[in-house]
Motif scaffolding. Structure first.
Motif, PDB file in Angstrom:
ATOM      1  N   LEU A  87       0.824  -1.210   0.000  1.00  9.74           N
ATOM      2  CA  LEU A  87       0.000   0.000   0.000  1.00  9.74           C
ATOM      3  C   LEU A  87       0.860   1.262   0.000  1.00  9.74           C
ATOM      4  O   LEU A  87       0.527   2.247  -0.656  1.00  9.74           O
ATOM      5  N   LYS A  88       1.975   1.234   0.748  1.00  8.07           N
ATOM      6  CA  LYS A  88       2.859   2.400   0.775  1.00  8.07           C
ATOM      7  C   LYS A  88       3.427   2.684  -0.609  1.00  8.07           C
ATOM      8  O   LYS A  88       3.580   3.839  -1.002  1.00  8.07           O
ATOM      9  N   ILE A  89       3.761   1.614  -1.331  1.00  8.96           N
ATOM     10  CA  ILE A  89       4.308   1.793  -2.678  1.00  8.96           C
ATOM     11  C   ILE A  89       3.217   2.208  -3.656  1.00  8.96           C
ATOM     12  O   ILE A  89       3.386   3.136  -4.453  1.00  8.96           O
ATOM     13  N   ALA A  90       2.082   1.514  -3.597  1.00  9.76           N
ATOM     14  CA  ALA A  90       1.015   1.742  -4.569  1.00  9.76           C
ATOM     15  C   ALA A  90       0.380   3.117  -4.420  1.00  9.76           C
ATOM     16  O   ALA A  90      -0.091   3.691  -5.414  1.00  9.76           O
ATOM     17  N   SER A  91       0.344   3.664  -3.211  1.00 12.56           N
ATOM     18  CA  SER A  91      -0.260   4.991  -3.025  1.00 12.56           C
ATOM     19  C   SER A  91       0.530   6.042  -3.802  1.00 12.56           C
ATOM     20  O   SER A  91      -0.047   6.914  -4.462  1.00 12.56           O
ATOM     21  N   GLY A  92       1.860   5.955  -3.732  1.00 11.19           N
ATOM     22  CA  GLY A  92       2.680   6.888  -4.500  1.00 11.19           C
ATOM     23  C   GLY A  92       2.600   6.651  -5.992  1.00 11.19           C
ATOM     24  O   GLY A  92       2.550   7.600  -6.781  1.00 11.19           O
ATOM     25  N   LEU A  93       2.552   5.377  -6.390  1.00 10.97           N
ATOM     26  CA  LEU A  93       2.457   5.068  -7.813  1.00 10.97           C
ATOM     27  C   LEU A  93       1.110   5.513  -8.389  1.00 10.97           C
ATOM     28  O   LEU A  93       1.038   5.877  -9.570  1.00 10.97           O
ATOM     29  N   SER A  94       0.058   5.485  -7.587  1.00  8.82           N
ATOM     30  CA  SER A  94      -1.241   5.974  -8.058  1.00  8.82           C
ATOM     31  C   SER A  94      -1.165   7.459  -8.384  1.00  8.82           C
ATOM     32  O   SER A  94      -1.726   7.921  -9.393  1.00  8.82           O
ATOM     33  N   LEU A  95      -0.471   8.202  -7.548  1.00 10.02           N
ATOM     34  CA  LEU A  95      -0.293   9.637  -7.812  1.00 10.02           C
ATOM     35  C   LEU A  95       0.540   9.857  -9.064  1.00 10.02           C
ATOM     36  O   LEU A  95       0.199  10.693  -9.915  1.00 10.02           O
ATOM     37  N   VAL A  96       1.626   9.100  -9.181  1.00  7.50           N
ATOM     38  CA  VAL A  96       2.471   9.217 -10.379  1.00  7.50           C
ATOM     39  C   VAL A  96       1.677   8.862 -11.627  1.00  7.50           C
ATOM     40  O   VAL A  96       1.739   9.555 -12.655  1.00  7.50           O
ATOM     41  N   GLY A  97       0.907   7.779 -11.553  1.00 11.00           N
ATOM     42  CA  GLY A  97       0.103   7.374 -12.703  1.00 11.00           C
ATOM     43  C   GLY A  97      -0.933   8.410 -13.090  1.00 11.00           C
ATOM     44  O   GLY A  97      -1.170   8.660 -14.281  1.00 11.00           O
ATOM     45  N   ALA A  98      -1.559   9.042 -12.087  1.00 13.29           N
ATOM     46  CA  ALA A  98      -2.559  10.069 -12.377  1.00 13.29           C
ATOM     47  C   ALA A  98      -1.935  11.261 -13.078  1.00 13.29           C
ATOM     48  O   ALA A  98      -2.494  11.803 -14.045  1.00 13.29           O
ATOM     49  N   VAL A  99      -0.758  11.680 -12.608  1.00 11.11           N
ATOM     50  CA  VAL A  99      -0.084  12.840 -13.208  1.00 11.11           C
ATOM     51  C   VAL A  99       0.378  12.521 -14.625  1.00 11.11           C
ATOM     52  O   VAL A  99       0.170  13.308 -15.560  1.00 11.11           O
ATOM     53  N   VAL A 100       1.004  11.343 -14.796  1.00 12.95           N
ATOM     54  CA  VAL A 100       1.499  10.968 -16.121  1.00 12.95           C
ATOM     55  C   VAL A 100       0.348  10.804 -17.107  1.00 12.95           C
ATOM     56  O   VAL A 100       0.429  11.243 -18.265  1.00 12.95           O
ATOM     57  N   ALA A 101      -0.731  10.177 -16.662  1.00 13.44           N
ATOM     58  CA  ALA A 101      -1.877   9.976 -17.544  1.00 13.44           C
ATOM     59  C   ALA A 101      -2.469  11.302 -17.999  1.00 13.44           C
ATOM     60  O   ALA A 101      -2.870  11.457 -19.161  1.00 13.44           O
ATOM     61  N   GLU A 102      -2.497  12.285 -17.102  1.00 16.29           N
ATOM     62  CA  GLU A 102      -3.046  13.581 -17.501  1.00 16.29           C
ATOM     63  C   GLU A 102      -2.095  14.325 -18.438  1.00 16.29           C
ATOM     64  O   GLU A 102      -2.549  15.046 -19.322  1.00 16.29           O
ATOM     65  N   PHE A 103      -0.796  14.133 -18.243  1.00 15.10           N
ATOM     66  CA  PHE A 103       0.160  14.694 -19.207  1.00 15.10           C
ATOM     67  C   PHE A 103      -0.124  14.163 -20.603  1.00 15.10           C
ATOM     68  O   PHE A 103      -0.121  14.914 -21.589  1.00 15.10           O
ATOM     69  N   VAL A 104      -0.371  12.844 -20.691  1.00 12.34           N
ATOM     70  CA  VAL A 104      -0.622  12.227 -21.996  1.00 12.34           C
ATOM     71  C   VAL A 104      -1.963  12.673 -22.550  1.00 12.34           C
ATOM     72  O   VAL A 104      -2.099  12.978 -23.738  1.00 12.34           O
ATOM     73  N   ALA A 105      -2.977  12.735 -21.674  1.00  8.56           N
ATOM     74  CA  ALA A 105      -4.320  13.102 -22.132  1.00  8.56           C
ATOM     75  C   ALA A 105      -4.379  14.561 -22.577  1.00  8.56           C
ATOM     76  O   ALA A 105      -5.081  14.897 -23.528  1.00  8.56           O
ATOM     77  N   GLY A 106      -3.643  15.421 -21.861  1.00  8.98           N
ATOM     78  CA  GLY A 106      -3.662  16.843 -22.206  1.00  8.98           C
ATOM     79  C   GLY A 106      -5.031  17.457 -22.074  1.00  8.98           C
ATOM     80  O   GLY A 106      -5.444  18.280 -22.892  1.00  8.98           O
ATOM     81  N   THR A 107      -5.786  17.062 -21.030  1.00 13.57           N
ATOM     82  CA  THR A 107      -7.145  17.545 -20.854  1.00 13.57           C
ATOM     83  C   THR A 107      -7.163  19.011 -20.485  1.00 13.57           C
ATOM     84  O   THR A 107      -6.233  19.534 -19.864  1.00 13.57           O
ATOM     85  N   GLY A 108      -8.244  19.673 -20.843  1.00 15.23           N
ATOM     86  CA  GLY A 108      -8.441  21.075 -20.498  1.00 15.23           C
ATOM     87  C   GLY A 108      -9.842  21.284 -19.968  1.00 15.23           C
ATOM     88  O   GLY A 108     -10.601  20.344 -19.775  1.00 15.23           O
ATOM     89  N   GLY A 109     -10.195  22.524 -19.721  1.00 12.64           N
ATOM     90  CA  GLY A 109     -11.528  22.836 -19.240  1.00 12.64           C
ATOM     91  C   GLY A 109     -11.623  22.697 -17.735  1.00 12.64           C
ATOM     92  O   GLY A 109     -10.680  22.940 -17.000  1.00 12.64           O
TER      93      GLY A 109
END
Length: 270
Positions: free
Chosen positions: A193-215
């Motif tokens: 859980l300690k590892i996955a909690s940080g990786l979830s944050l990293v994944g969320a940030v990286v995914a949004e970089f790729v998505a390039g969402t706006g609004g």
């Protein structure tokens, strides 16, 4: 035998839990002061490398933008973390029931770990219509493997004598899982859980970089992108600080949860 007696003048400082908080805090203050001194002495422009004071001031002035973005990123992180925990535990429970199943499917779990999320995120965003759901799926894939790996290892790491005793008492698979394997796996699970909690944050940030969402549905990654385009480096640093602090808070929350769950009986939390 000689023992080191606590300092009578500062008994609070001799407590290990207090030292765990004070020492990192002192180091953080020293680093911030050093950062501020170097930037001030070198007269570095804030559009190249802002000082801590400028960054904090930007964080305060731009909170109207950064606050909602932080909540959006945190929502994606928590949803993906929850999904990774549920799915990962379910897969681990399945693996521990049969060596054949684990041998057949564990390599595909490893495949999730070694495949860069930036390579498959565009496909997931295309396939899933909802942007939020696509971000959650991308972040879940990043955080899934530690849950599967550590929980499976923990469920396997039971005492052979206890396992033989359960079999001697003709315990069912469910009883062995619930009363023997799950308690034995808790230290491994909370480490995951300690590892996955940080990786979830990293994944969320990286995914949004790729998505390039706006609004309206924008997270901290979008604010970093926009700040880069506008050369608003202080806002970029403010967003980075929020991401870092979020990761620290998530790790501390998992550590506290681990302490509450297994701290009274397992030596790893003593």
């Amino acid at each position: 035998m000689n023992t080191i007696a606590p300092n009578p003048k500062r008994p609070w400082l001799s407590h290990p839990r207090i030292r765990k908080v004070i020492v990192p805090g002192v180091i953080a203050v020293i680093l911030l002061l050093l950062w501020q001194a170097v930037v001030t002495a070198g007269k570095v422009p804030e559009y190249i490398f802002p000082s801590p004071l400028v960054t904090l001031n930007t964080l305060y002035e731009d909170w109207g933008l950064l606050g909602p973005s932080l909540l959006f990123t945190l929502k994606i992180t928590l949803l993906s973390f929850l999904m990774a925990t549920v799915v990962g535990c379910g897969i681990a429970f399945l693996f521990v029931q049969s060596r054949a199943i684990e041998t057949a499917f564990f390599p595909y779990a490893v495949l999730l770990q070694v495949t860069p999320i930036v390579a498959i995120a565009p496909l997931i965003i295309i396939w899933i219509e909802s942007t939020v759901l696509a971000l959650v799926v991308c972040s879940t894939l990043v955080a899934l493997f530690p849950i599967i790996s550590n929980t499976t290892l923990g469920l396997r790491s039971v005492s052979p004598n206890l396992l033989a005793y359960f079999k001697l008492r003709q315990a069912s698979r469910l009883q062995v899982l619930w009363r023997l394997r799950i308690p034995s796996a808790l230290p491994y699970f909370f480490a995951a859980l300690k590892i996955a909690s940080g990786l979830s944050l990293v994944g969320a940030v990286v995914a949004e970089f790729v998505a390039g969402t706006g609004g309206s549905n924008t997270g901290l990654a979008y604010q970093i992108l926009q700040s880069g385009y506008q050369l608003n480096i202080p806002r970029m640093f403010a967003a980075l600080i929020l991401i870092s602090l979020t990761g620290v808070v998530l790790f501390m929350a998992m550590s506290i949860l681990s302490k509450l769950a297994i701290g009274h009986w397992h030596e790893s939390e003593n």
